[in-house]
Motif scaffolding. Structure first.
Motif, PDB file in Angstrom:
ATOM      1  N   VAL A  16      39.314  -3.328  13.182  1.00 46.09           N
ATOM      2  CA  VAL A  16      38.459  -4.400  13.691  1.00 46.09           C
ATOM      3  C   VAL A  16      37.381  -3.824  14.605  1.00 46.09           C
ATOM      4  O   VAL A  16      36.202  -4.180  14.505  1.00 46.09           O
ATOM      5  CB  VAL A  16      39.297  -5.471  14.435  1.00 46.09           C
ATOM      6  N   VAL A  17      37.778  -2.933  15.495  1.00 47.40           N
ATOM      7  CA  VAL A  17      36.820  -2.329  16.425  1.00 47.40           C
ATOM      8  C   VAL A  17      35.767  -1.526  15.657  1.00 47.40           C
ATOM      9  O   VAL A  17      34.564  -1.683  15.881  1.00 47.40           O
ATOM     10  CB  VAL A  17      37.538  -1.441  17.469  1.00 47.40           C
ATOM     11  N   VAL A  18      36.220  -0.683  14.745  1.00 50.03           N
ATOM     12  CA  VAL A  18      35.278   0.148  13.980  1.00 50.03           C
ATOM     13  C   VAL A  18      34.354  -0.740  13.142  1.00 50.03           C
ATOM     14  O   VAL A  18      33.135  -0.523  13.098  1.00 50.03           O
ATOM     15  CB  VAL A  18      36.035   1.159  13.085  1.00 50.03           C
ATOM     16  N   GLY A  19      34.920  -1.758  12.510  1.00 48.27           N
ATOM     17  CA  GLY A  19      34.102  -2.671  11.717  1.00 48.27           C
ATOM     18  C   GLY A  19      33.095  -3.416  12.572  1.00 48.27           C
ATOM     19  O   GLY A  19      31.935  -3.594  12.177  1.00 48.27           O
ATOM     20  N   GLY A  20      33.533  -3.858  13.731  1.00 46.33           N
ATOM     21  CA  GLY A  20      32.624  -4.562  14.647  1.00 46.33           C
ATOM     22  C   GLY A  20      31.496  -3.674  15.112  1.00 46.33           C
ATOM     23  O   GLY A  20      30.332  -4.091  15.156  1.00 46.33           O
ATOM     24  N   ILE A  21      31.835  -2.445  15.441  1.00 43.89           N
ATOM     25  CA  ILE A  21      30.802  -1.497  15.896  1.00 43.89           C
ATOM     26  C   ILE A  21      29.818  -1.212  14.761  1.00 43.89           C
ATOM     27  O   ILE A  21      28.599  -1.214  14.963  1.00 43.89           O
ATOM     28  CB  ILE A  21      31.446  -0.202  16.428  1.00 43.89           C
ATOM     29  N   ALA A  22      30.353  -1.015  13.554  1.00 49.05           N
ATOM     30  CA  ALA A  22      29.470  -0.750  12.413  1.00 49.05           C
ATOM     31  C   ALA A  22      28.541  -1.936  12.169  1.00 49.05           C
ATOM     32  O   ALA A  22      27.339  -1.756  11.918  1.00 49.05           O
ATOM     33  CB  ALA A  22      30.299  -0.452  11.175  1.00 49.05           C
ATOM     34  N   ALA A  23      29.093  -3.131  12.246  1.00 49.31           N
ATOM     35  CA  ALA A  23      28.274  -4.323  12.033  1.00 49.31           C
ATOM     36  C   ALA A  23      27.186  -4.432  13.090  1.00 49.31           C
ATOM     37  O   ALA A  23      26.037  -4.777  12.787  1.00 49.31           O
ATOM     38  CB  ALA A  23      29.159  -5.568  12.046  1.00 49.31           C
ATOM     39  N   LEU A  24      27.541  -4.132  14.329  1.00 48.70           N
ATOM     40  CA  LEU A  24      26.550  -4.206  15.397  1.00 48.70           C
ATOM     41  C   LEU A  24      25.449  -3.164  15.233  1.00 48.70           C
ATOM     42  O   LEU A  24      24.272  -3.428  15.494  1.00 48.70           O
ATOM     43  CB  LEU A  24      27.226  -4.033  16.757  1.00 48.70           C
ATOM     44  N   LEU A  25      25.850  -1.968  14.819  1.00 49.69           N
ATOM     45  CA  LEU A  25      24.863  -0.904  14.662  1.00 49.69           C
ATOM     46  C   LEU A  25      23.910  -1.174  13.500  1.00 49.69           C
ATOM     47  O   LEU A  25      22.754  -0.750  13.522  1.00 49.69           O
ATOM     48  CB  LEU A  25      25.556   0.444  14.478  1.00 49.69           C
ATOM     49  N   LEU A  26      24.405  -1.868  12.501  1.00 48.33           N
ATOM     50  CA  LEU A  26      23.578  -2.150  11.334  1.00 48.33           C
ATOM     51  C   LEU A  26      22.764  -3.436  11.487  1.00 48.33           C
ATOM     52  O   LEU A  26      21.835  -3.673  10.717  1.00 48.33           O
ATOM     53  CB  LEU A  26      24.457  -2.223  10.079  1.00 48.33           C
ATOM     54  N   ALA A  27      23.121  -4.261  12.441  1.00 51.95           N
ATOM     55  CA  ALA A  27      22.398  -5.518  12.660  1.00 51.95           C
ATOM     56  C   ALA A  27      21.103  -5.242  13.418  1.00 51.95           C
ATOM     57  O   ALA A  27      21.054  -4.362  14.276  1.00 51.95           O
ATOM     58  CB  ALA A  27      23.273  -6.490  13.442  1.00 51.95           C
ATOM     59  N   PRO A  28      20.076  -6.020  13.117  1.00 53.77           N
ATOM     60  CA  PRO A  28      18.821  -5.817  13.848  1.00 53.77           C
ATOM     61  C   PRO A  28      18.927  -6.366  15.269  1.00 53.77           C
ATOM     62  O   PRO A  28      19.110  -7.550  15.483  1.00 53.77           O
ATOM     63  CB  PRO A  28      17.795  -6.611  13.031  1.00 53.77           C
ATOM     64  N   ALA A  29      18.923  -5.478  16.252  1.00 59.31           N
ATOM     65  CA  ALA A  29      18.978  -5.870  17.663  1.00 59.31           C
ATOM     66  C   ALA A  29      18.492  -4.693  18.495  1.00 59.31           C
ATOM     67  O   ALA A  29      18.458  -3.549  18.031  1.00 59.31           O
ATOM     68  CB  ALA A  29      20.397  -6.247  18.063  1.00 59.31           C
ATOM     69  N   SER A  30      18.151  -4.964  19.732  1.00 58.81           N
ATOM     70  CA  SER A  30      17.686  -3.886  20.613  1.00 58.81           C
ATOM     71  C   SER A  30      18.864  -3.013  21.028  1.00 58.81           C
ATOM     72  O   SER A  30      20.021  -3.416  20.940  1.00 58.81           O
ATOM     73  CB  SER A  30      17.005  -4.480  21.852  1.00 58.81           C
ATOM     74  N   GLY A  31      18.576  -1.824  21.491  1.00 57.95           N
ATOM     75  CA  GLY A  31      19.623  -0.879  21.895  1.00 57.95           C
ATOM     76  C   GLY A  31      20.511  -1.417  22.991  1.00 57.95           C
ATOM     77  O   GLY A  31      21.733  -1.272  22.946  1.00 57.95           O
ATOM     78  N   SER A  32      19.916  -2.071  23.986  1.00 57.82           N
ATOM     79  CA  SER A  32      20.740  -2.596  25.088  1.00 57.82           C
ATOM     80  C   SER A  32      21.635  -3.734  24.606  1.00 57.82           C
ATOM     81  O   SER A  32      22.781  -3.852  25.051  1.00 57.82           O
ATOM     82  CB  SER A  32      19.853  -3.070  26.242  1.00 57.82           C
ATOM     83  N   GLU A  33      21.141  -4.554  23.684  1.00 61.29           N
ATOM     84  CA  GLU A  33      21.967  -5.635  23.136  1.00 61.29           C
ATOM     85  C   GLU A  33      23.137  -5.053  22.341  1.00 61.29           C
ATOM     86  O   GLU A  33      24.259  -5.538  22.437  1.00 61.29           O
ATOM     87  CB  GLU A  33      21.125  -6.545  22.232  1.00 61.29           C
ATOM     88  N   VAL A  34      22.860  -4.034  21.552  1.00 61.86           N
ATOM     89  CA  VAL A  34      23.907  -3.401  20.740  1.00 61.86           C
ATOM     90  C   VAL A  34      24.959  -2.783  21.648  1.00 61.86           C
ATOM     91  O   VAL A  34      26.172  -2.959  21.437  1.00 61.86           O
ATOM     92  CB  VAL A  34      23.309  -2.334  19.794  1.00 61.86           C
ATOM     93  N   ARG A  35      24.520  -2.055  22.682  1.00 66.24           N
ATOM     94  CA  ARG A  35      25.493  -1.448  23.609  1.00 66.24           C
ATOM     95  C   ARG A  35      26.339  -2.514  24.291  1.00 66.24           C
ATOM     96  O   ARG A  35      27.546  -2.349  24.453  1.00 66.24           O
ATOM     97  CB  ARG A  35      24.758  -0.574  24.631  1.00 66.24           C
ATOM     98  N   LYS A  36      25.710  -3.605  24.682  1.00 66.06           N
ATOM     99  CA  LYS A  36      26.434  -4.695  25.341  1.00 66.06           C
ATOM    100  C   LYS A  36      27.470  -5.299  24.394  1.00 66.06           C
ATOM    101  O   LYS A  36      28.621  -5.513  24.772  1.00 66.06           O
ATOM    102  CB  LYS A  36      25.449  -5.771  25.808  1.00 66.06           C
ATOM    103  N   LYS A  37      27.074  -5.534  23.156  1.00 68.61           N
ATOM    104  CA  LYS A  37      28.001  -6.104  22.171  1.00 68.61           C
ATOM    105  C   LYS A  37      29.141  -5.137  21.872  1.00 68.61           C
ATOM    106  O   LYS A  37      30.292  -5.546  21.732  1.00 68.61           O
ATOM    107  CB  LYS A  37      27.257  -6.485  20.893  1.00 68.61           C
ATOM    108  N   ILE A  38      28.811  -3.852  21.752  1.00 64.40           N
ATOM    109  CA  ILE A  38      29.856  -2.847  21.499  1.00 64.40           C
ATOM    110  C   ILE A  38      30.861  -2.842  22.655  1.00 64.40           C
ATOM    111  O   ILE A  38      32.069  -2.837  22.444  1.00 64.40           O
ATOM    112  CB  ILE A  38      29.242  -1.440  21.296  1.00 64.40           C
ATOM    113  N   LYS A  39      30.345  -2.852  23.879  1.00 67.52           N
ATOM    114  CA  LYS A  39      31.234  -2.862  25.046  1.00 67.52           C
ATOM    115  C   LYS A  39      32.127  -4.102  25.030  1.00 67.52           C
ATOM    116  O   LYS A  39      33.329  -4.026  25.282  1.00 67.52           O
ATOM    117  CB  LYS A  39      30.428  -2.810  26.341  1.00 67.52           C
TER     118      LYS A  39
END
Length: 106
Positions: A16-39
């Motif tokens: 779930v974690v790996v899938g979530g991170i992959a989805a976040l990295l592939l989704a169009p969003a700014s770097g800070s938003e992606v880091r926040k979502k990953i965290k």
């Protein structure tokens, strides 16, 4: 059996974690938003793992406690059986000795 369930659960949560991170990295969003979502995803997964660990610890303590109770009960039952066997053996020994003495007297 519990070990397999734990392994499967941890593997699932890891997926779930790996899938979530992959989805976040592939989704169009700014770097800070992606880091926040990953965290947030990692924190959520860690909380689930901690909760499951607490549940497993409680189950382990419960099982250990029950096992100790059973062992103590069986230990007492065994002591009683040994004492009863000793008493029966003593009675039979005395009975046999009595019979032998009567035969010698005759």
């Amino acid at each position: 059996m519990e070990g397999k369930k734990t392994t499967v659960l941890l593997a699932f949560l890891g997926g779930v974690v790996v899938g979530g991170i992959a989805a976040l990295l592939l989704a169009p969003a700014s770097g800070s938003e992606v880091r926040k979502k990953i965290k947030e995803e990692v924190d959520e997964a860690l909380e689930k793992v901690r909760a499951e660990a607490e549940t497993l610890k409680a189950k382990e303590e419960e099982i250990t406690s029950k096992a100790k109770e059973i062992i103590e009960t069986k230990k007492e039952e065994l002591k009683e059986a040994i004492e009863k066997s000793k008493e029966t053996l003593k009675e039979k020994k005395e009975e046999l000795a009595s019979k032998l003495l009567k035969k010698e007297e005759v």
